[in-house]
Design an enzyme around this catalytic site. Structure first.
Site, PDB file in Angstrom:
ATOM      1  N   LYS A  62       0.825  -1.217   0.000  1.00  0.00           N
ATOM      2  CA  LYS A  62       0.000   0.000   0.000  1.00  0.00           C
ATOM      3  C   LYS A  62       0.854   1.258   0.000  1.00  0.00           C
ATOM      4  O   LYS A  62       0.483   2.262  -0.609  1.00  0.00           O
ATOM      5  CB  LYS A  62      -0.967   0.002   1.184  1.00  0.00           C
ATOM      6  CG  LYS A  62      -2.066  -1.023   1.024  1.00  0.00           C
ATOM      7  CD  LYS A  62      -3.317  -0.623   1.760  1.00  0.00           C
ATOM      8  CE  LYS A  62      -4.460  -1.546   1.398  1.00  0.00           C
ATOM      9  NZ  LYS A  62      -5.673  -1.263   2.144  1.00  0.00           N
ATOM     10  N   LYS A 100     -13.430  -3.842  -6.470  1.00  0.00           N
ATOM     11  CA  LYS A 100     -13.861  -2.463  -6.729  1.00  0.00           C
ATOM     12  C   LYS A 100     -12.716  -1.634  -7.276  1.00  0.00           C
ATOM     13  O   LYS A 100     -12.888  -0.797  -8.141  1.00  0.00           O
ATOM     14  CB  LYS A 100     -14.357  -1.805  -5.435  1.00  0.00           C
ATOM     15  CG  LYS A 100     -15.735  -2.257  -5.028  1.00  0.00           C
ATOM     16  CD  LYS A 100     -16.082  -1.764  -3.646  1.00  0.00           C
ATOM     17  CE  LYS A 100     -15.203  -2.359  -2.580  1.00  0.00           C
ATOM     18  NZ  LYS A 100     -15.875  -3.143  -1.563  1.00  0.00           N
ATOM     19  N   LYS A 156      -9.101 -10.865  -9.960  1.00  0.00           N
ATOM     20  CA  LYS A 156     -10.243 -11.098  -9.067  1.00  0.00           C
ATOM     21  C   LYS A 156     -11.268  -9.963  -9.163  1.00  0.00           C
ATOM     22  O   LYS A 156     -10.917  -8.836  -9.529  1.00  0.00           O
ATOM     23  CB  LYS A 156      -9.780 -11.324  -7.623  1.00  0.00           C
ATOM     24  CG  LYS A 156      -9.281 -10.122  -6.900  1.00  0.00           C
ATOM     25  CD  LYS A 156      -9.133 -10.444  -5.407  1.00  0.00           C
ATOM     26  CE  LYS A 156      -9.115  -9.147  -4.635  1.00  0.00           C
ATOM     27  NZ  LYS A 156      -9.309  -9.239  -3.229  1.00  0.00           N
TER      28      LYS A 156
HETATM   29  P1  ADP Z   1     -12.326  -4.998  -2.891  1.00  0.00           P
HETATM   30  O1  ADP Z   1     -11.179  -5.788  -3.456  1.00  0.00           O
HETATM   31  O2  ADP Z   1     -13.490  -4.983  -3.813  1.00  0.00           O
HETATM   32  O3  ADP Z   1     -11.930  -3.624  -2.411  1.00  0.00           O
HETATM   33  P2  ADP Z   1     -12.184  -5.724  -0.115  1.00  0.00           P
HETATM   34  O4  ADP Z   1     -10.719  -5.833  -0.190  1.00  0.00           O
HETATM   35  O5  ADP Z   1     -12.778  -4.551   0.604  1.00  0.00           O
HETATM   36  O6  ADP Z   1     -12.794  -5.803  -1.595  1.00  0.00           O
HETATM   37  O7  ADP Z   1     -12.730  -7.090   0.525  1.00  0.00           O
HETATM   38  C1  ADP Z   1     -13.687  -7.200   1.535  1.00  0.00           C
HETATM   39  C2  ADP Z   1     -13.894  -8.678   1.808  1.00  0.00           C
HETATM   40  O8  ADP Z   1     -14.373  -9.355   0.645  1.00  0.00           O
HETATM   41  C3  ADP Z   1     -12.615  -9.418   2.197  1.00  0.00           C
HETATM   42  O9  ADP Z   1     -12.916 -10.345   3.230  1.00  0.00           O
HETATM   43  C4  ADP Z   1     -12.193 -10.146   0.954  1.00  0.00           C
HETATM   44  O10 ADP Z   1     -11.498 -11.351   1.235  1.00  0.00           O
HETATM   45  C5  ADP Z   1     -13.524 -10.447   0.276  1.00  0.00           C
HETATM   46  N1  ADP Z   1     -13.350 -10.408  -1.191  1.00  0.00           N
HETATM   47  C6  ADP Z   1     -13.077  -9.313  -1.931  1.00  0.00           C
HETATM   48  N2  ADP Z   1     -13.010  -9.610  -3.248  1.00  0.00           N
HETATM   49  C7  ADP Z   1     -13.237 -10.952  -3.346  1.00  0.00           C
HETATM   50  C8  ADP Z   1     -13.310 -11.874  -4.446  1.00  0.00           C
HETATM   51  N3  ADP Z   1     -13.133 -11.470  -5.705  1.00  0.00           N
HETATM   52  N4  ADP Z   1     -13.553 -13.172  -4.191  1.00  0.00           N
HETATM   53  C9  ADP Z   1     -13.759 -13.602  -2.920  1.00  0.00           C
HETATM   54  N5  ADP Z   1     -13.705 -12.788  -1.835  1.00  0.00           N
HETATM   55  C10 ADP Z   1     -13.459 -11.476  -2.025  1.00  0.00           C
END
Ligand code: ADP
Length: 336
Positions: free
Chosen positions: A112, A201, A198
């Site tokens: 980060k 957002k 994956k």
């Molecule tokens: P993003 O990547 O969209 O910002 P976050 O990092 O805020 O999502 O993730 C919030 C939760 O959702 C975490 O526990 C993460 O492991 C789960 N998560 C996020 N993206 C995925 C995905 N593509 N597949 C499975 N779990 C996910």
């Protein structure tokens, strides 16, 4: 309640909930409520470590709370982190039991801070470095037995255990129990626009499907899902098709999954059938949650009060821990 093991899990208020978040995290929260004593936090203090907009933060916090309630998370298990300020107090105390070098070696900090450096403002907050200490406070303040984590969080949980151990050693008392990781089988959802990455957002609009989004948009996104990526080995399923099957299974359509998989194996699968079935599955989930959310939002004031009340109840546990810790650490306590 008494015999159940305790779970702590937190989520940052950072915008829309997508199907990766739901199948990968939130659904687990809902399912675990039967078997565990659950503490689920919307962690707004954590959302301040990178540059952010204050107005958006408060709205995003409530939006996420309503979304979580709509998916089936019980009010009594939910709290907002900043309504339990003892998290920040314990974080400070833990800072003094944390090695600075260890914080600098955290992979997430390295990633980060690199991202921040690449941006024009080049600002890396001390909060970003300290993030895992606040996380340790989140976990230990409730004396959680288990923390459901993915592989990327193992290092942070190790740090939490390290802090707990150091505190116990220095105080000459086994006050904190060591929290254990809880690894649960969850699907990793890929982006339908690019199945090699994956669903997320941060990758941009087309790389995530909003659980609370319009039906037409969900259908369109699944209809245009990439199926053939060109780099598939003979006899192997392409990443795009694998992702669609995984979404179908996650959405609970087991019969459709079995029958479409039979079609795939016999070479008779029509991609349009698979896509339609996936879209139906996701839309059904979305519809149910949107209906519940509409009800929650129409009762917004009362719902907010309920969350403030549950945060207040949960805070009592946090206050007791901080009181004990201050007692052990030679700090002054007043009655509360
Ligand atoms: P993003 O990547 O969209 O910002 P976050 O990092 O805020 O999502 O993730 C919030 C939760 O959702 C975490 O526990 C993460 O492991 C789960 N998560 C996020 N993206 C995925 C995905 N593509 N597949 C499975 N779990 C996910």
């Amino acid at each position: 309640m008494e015999n159940k093991k305790r779970i702590l899990s937190c989520i940052q208020p950072t915008g829309d909930m997508h199907f990766g978040n739901y199948f990968g995290a939130t659904k687990n929260w809902v399912d675990q409520q039967e078997d565990y004593d659950c503490f689920y936090g919307v962690v707004d203090y954590h959302a301040m470590t990178m540059p952010y907009d204050p107005k958006k933060l408060r709205n995003a916090t409530w939006e996420l709370i309503f979304n979580l309630m709509a998916t089936g998370v019980k009010v009594d298990n939910l709290f907002i982190q900043s309504l339990v300020p003892e998290h920040a107090e314990l974080c400070w105390i833990f800072n003094c039991f944390t090695s600075y070098g260890m914080l600098q070696r955290m992979t997430q900090f390295k990633d980060k801070s690199k991202q921040s450096k690449e941006k024009a403002d080049d600002f890396i907050s001390a909060g970003l470095l300290d993030y895992p200490v606040l996380q340790a406070a989140d976990i230990l303040i409730y004396k959680a037995d288990y923390v459901p984590i993915g592989k990327d969080q193992v290092q942070h949980l190790e740090l939490t255990r390290n802090i707990a151990q150091r505190f116990n050693n220095q105080m000459g008392k086994e006050y904190f129990v060591m929290p254990e990781p809880l690894f649960t089988e969850v699907p990793k959802v890929q982006s339908t626009a690019d199945p090699s990455r994956k669903m997320s957002k941060s990758a941009g609009e087309k790389h995530f499907i909003n659980v609370f989004g319009e039906e037409a948009r969900i259908r369109k996104q699944i209809k245009s899902a990439v199926t053939d990526t060109g780099e598939v080995k003979e006899g192997e399923m392409s990443a795009g098709i694998r992702n669609l099957f995984s979404l179908l299974k996650a959405s609970g359509r087991i019969d459709a999954h079995t029958s479409l998989m039979d079609d795939y194996n016999s070479g008779a699968l029509k991609y349009s059938d698979l896509k339609e079935s996936v879209a139906d599955g996701l839309v059904a989930i979305s519809k149910e949650f949107k209906e519940r959310k509409a009800e929650i939002v129409s009762n917004r004031k009362e719902m907010k009060n309920q969350i403030k009340q549950s945060s207040f109840e949960i805070r009592k546990t946090a206050q007791q821990t901080v009181k004990d810790v201050k007692e052990l650490a030679g700090l002054s306590n007043v009655r509360f």
